[in-house]
Write a protein that holds these residues in place. Structure first.
Motif, mmCIF file in Angstrom:
data_model
loop_
_atom_site.group_PDB
_atom_site.id
_atom_site.type_symbol
_atom_site.label_atom_id
_atom_site.label_comp_id
_atom_site.label_asym_id
_atom_site.label_seq_id
_atom_site.Cartn_x
_atom_site.Cartn_y
_atom_site.Cartn_z
ATOM 1 N N GLY A 5 58.541 18.993 13.797
ATOM 2 C CA GLY A 5 57.377 18.868 14.662
ATOM 3 C C GLY A 5 57.180 20.084 15.545
ATOM 4 O O GLY A 5 56.068 20.464 15.836
ATOM 5 N N VAL A 6 58.271 20.693 16.005
ATOM 6 C CA VAL A 6 58.174 21.877 16.842
ATOM 7 C C VAL A 6 57.653 23.050 16.024
ATOM 8 O O VAL A 6 56.844 23.829 16.485
ATOM 9 N N ARG A 7 58.096 23.156 14.811
ATOM 10 C CA ARG A 7 57.674 24.280 13.978
ATOM 11 C C ARG A 7 56.243 24.137 13.514
ATOM 12 O O ARG A 7 55.523 25.088 13.471
ATOM 13 N N GLY A 8 55.852 22.969 13.135
ATOM 14 C CA GLY A 8 54.476 22.680 12.835
ATOM 15 C C GLY A 8 53.967 23.116 11.472
ATOM 16 O O GLY A 8 54.694 23.645 10.634
ATOM 17 N N PRO A 9 52.674 22.881 11.266
ATOM 18 C CA PRO A 9 52.065 23.111 9.962
ATOM 19 C C PRO A 9 52.032 24.576 9.552
ATOM 20 O O PRO A 9 52.106 24.875 8.361
ATOM 21 N N ALA A 10 51.907 25.494 10.489
ATOM 22 C CA ALA A 10 51.876 26.919 10.117
ATOM 23 C C ALA A 10 53.209 27.342 9.507
ATOM 24 O O ALA A 10 53.238 28.139 8.558
ATOM 25 N N HIS A 11 54.301 26.812 10.023
ATOM 26 C CA HIS A 11 55.619 27.118 9.480
ATOM 27 C C HIS A 11 55.735 26.586 8.058
ATOM 28 O O HIS A 11 56.174 27.285 7.150
ATOM 29 N N THR A 12 55.321 25.339 7.871
ATOM 30 C CA THR A 12 55.367 24.723 6.541
ATOM 31 C C THR A 12 54.482 25.482 5.565
ATOM 32 O O THR A 12 54.869 25.734 4.420
ATOM 33 N N GLY A 67 61.530 32.655 10.270
ATOM 34 C CA GLY A 67 62.593 32.479 11.250
ATOM 35 C C GLY A 67 62.310 33.160 12.571
ATOM 36 O O GLY A 67 63.003 32.933 13.556
ATOM 37 N N ASP A 68 61.302 33.965 12.648
ATOM 38 C CA ASP A 68 60.952 34.728 13.845
ATOM 39 C C ASP A 68 59.906 33.971 14.664
ATOM 40 O O ASP A 68 59.125 33.203 14.117
ATOM 41 N N ALA A 69 59.874 34.212 15.958
ATOM 42 C CA ALA A 69 58.898 33.543 16.826
ATOM 43 C C ALA A 69 57.462 33.854 16.395
ATOM 44 O O ALA A 69 56.584 33.004 16.471
ATOM 45 N N GLN A 70 57.218 35.061 15.952
ATOM 46 C CA GLN A 70 55.889 35.460 15.489
ATOM 47 C C GLN A 70 55.749 35.306 13.979
ATOM 48 O O GLN A 70 54.783 35.767 13.377
ATOM 49 N N GLY A 71 56.732 34.652 13.363
ATOM 50 C CA GLY A 71 56.782 34.530 11.909
ATOM 51 C C GLY A 71 55.558 33.922 11.257
ATOM 52 O O GLY A 71 55.014 34.499 10.320
ATOM 53 N N PRO A 72 55.095 32.762 11.730
ATOM 54 C CA PRO A 72 53.911 32.187 11.089
ATOM 55 C C PRO A 72 52.688 33.105 11.161
ATOM 56 O O PRO A 72 51.912 33.179 10.218
ATOM 57 N N ALA A 73 52.527 33.825 12.252
ATOM 58 C CA ALA A 73 51.391 34.761 12.356
ATOM 59 C C ALA A 73 51.536 35.896 11.345
ATOM 60 O O ALA A 73 50.562 36.299 10.704
ATOM 61 N N TRP A 117 45.173 28.524 5.535
ATOM 62 C CA TRP A 117 45.503 29.457 6.619
ATOM 63 C C TRP A 117 44.425 29.444 7.692
ATOM 64 O O TRP A 117 44.734 29.487 8.884
ATOM 65 N N LEU A 118 43.171 29.381 7.295
ATOM 66 C CA LEU A 118 42.097 29.343 8.289
ATOM 67 C C LEU A 118 42.147 28.048 9.090
ATOM 68 O O LEU A 118 41.929 28.056 10.302
ATOM 69 N N ARG A 119 42.436 26.942 8.444
ATOM 70 C CA ARG A 119 42.573 25.658 9.122
ATOM 71 C C ARG A 119 43.768 25.699 10.080
ATOM 72 O O ARG A 119 43.689 25.214 11.203
ATOM 73 N N SER A 120 44.858 26.295 9.643
ATOM 74 C CA SER A 120 46.053 26.425 10.478
ATOM 75 C C SER A 120 45.753 27.281 11.703
ATOM 76 O O SER A 120 46.205 26.996 12.802
ATOM 77 N N SER A 121 44.964 28.310 11.519
ATOM 78 C CA SER A 121 44.586 29.193 12.607
ATOM 79 C C SER A 121 43.761 28.453 13.651
ATOM 80 O O SER A 121 43.951 28.630 14.839
ATOM 81 N N SER A 122 42.844 27.589 13.204
ATOM 82 C CA SER A 122 42.015 26.860 14.163
ATOM 83 C C SER A 122 42.849 25.850 14.947
ATOM 84 O O SER A 122 42.587 25.613 16.113
ATOM 85 N N ALA A 123 43.870 25.264 14.334
ATOM 86 C CA ALA A 123 44.752 24.345 15.057
ATOM 87 C C ALA A 123 45.498 25.093 16.152
ATOM 88 O O ALA A 123 45.653 24.599 17.260
ATOM 89 N N ARG A 124 45.927 26.319 15.862
ATOM 90 C CA ARG A 124 46.650 27.120 16.847
ATOM 91 C C ARG A 124 45.738 27.470 18.017
ATOM 92 O O ARG A 124 46.135 27.409 19.164
ATOM 93 N N THR A 126 43.288 25.851 19.228
ATOM 94 C CA THR A 126 42.933 24.701 20.058
ATOM 95 C C THR A 126 44.119 24.188 20.856
ATOM 96 O O THR A 126 44.038 23.144 21.476
ATOM 97 N N GLY A 127 45.241 24.910 20.795
ATOM 98 C CA GLY A 127 46.388 24.537 21.592
ATOM 99 C C GLY A 127 47.275 23.480 20.987
ATOM 100 O O GLY A 127 47.986 22.796 21.701
ATOM 101 N N ASP A 128 47.247 23.308 19.702
ATOM 102 C CA ASP A 128 48.111 22.327 19.025
ATOM 103 C C ASP A 128 49.563 22.693 19.283
ATOM 104 O O ASP A 128 50.012 23.767 18.925
ATOM 105 N N VAL A 129 50.306 21.804 19.937
ATOM 106 C CA VAL A 129 51.697 22.096 20.291
ATOM 107 C C VAL A 129 52.575 22.266 19.047
ATOM 108 O O VAL A 129 53.607 22.900 19.115
ATOM 109 N N ARG A 130 52.148 21.715 17.932
ATOM 110 C CA ARG A 130 52.949 21.836 16.713
ATOM 111 C C ARG A 130 52.829 23.221 16.089
ATOM 112 O O ARG A 130 53.504 23.534 15.134
ATOM 113 N N SER A 131 51.953 24.079 16.591
ATOM 114 C CA SER A 131 51.751 25.389 15.989
ATOM 115 C C SER A 131 52.903 26.335 16.261
ATOM 116 O O SER A 131 52.939 27.423 15.712
ATOM 117 N N GLY A 132 53.828 25.960 17.154
ATOM 118 C CA GLY A 132 54.978 26.813 17.424
ATOM 119 C C GLY A 132 54.747 27.766 18.589
ATOM 120 O O GLY A 132 55.613 28.561 18.924
#
Length: 134
Positions: A5-12, A67-73, A117-124, A126-132
């Protein structure tokens, strides 16, 4: 919260797309015959090997980035770049008859990765806490 849950959909998404690119790139490198059976014979084998190597490298970079904090980006930038490039090639060269219509299946997959990826970006954004984001 669970670790997932902390890592979120962008990580997956980064893991899934990275694995897809890695496997897709390794396929012609490891067994060109089966790749050519599905996607057509290649006259410039060196070009197919180069493309496969670059795609495998992009996938490996996506997987390493998670594995990096900026990894999903970072994985997103790599993923969008590869997906947009492959989609463009598919959509230009299938109609010209240079590559088999089988590549339209790849075009559909690349469109799916871009949308994800575009959907994941919009979740980030909007402040989705699961985005990491912290």
């Amino acid at each position: 919260m669970s670790r997932i849950g902390v890592r979120g959909p962008a990580h997956t998404l980064a893991v899934a797309h990275g694995a897809f690119n890695l496997v897709g790139g390794l396929w012609p490198l490891l067994h060109l015959r089966s790749f050519a059976w599905d996607f057509g014979p290649k006259t410039d084998v060196w070009l197919q090997m180069t493309t496969g190597g670059l795609l495998a490298s992009a996938g490996a970079a996506q997987l390493a980035a998670v594995g990096d904090a900026q990894g999903p980006a970072q994985a997103r930038r790599i993923g969008l770049g590869t997906a947009l490039t492959l989609l463009a090639v598919d959509l230009v060269y299938v109609p010209k008859g240079r590559i088999r219509p089988t590549y339209l299946l790849d075009a559909a997959m690349q469109t799916g990765w871009i949308a994800a990826w575009l959907r994941s970006s919009s979740a980030r954004s909007t402040g989705d806490v699961r985005s990491g984001r912290r």
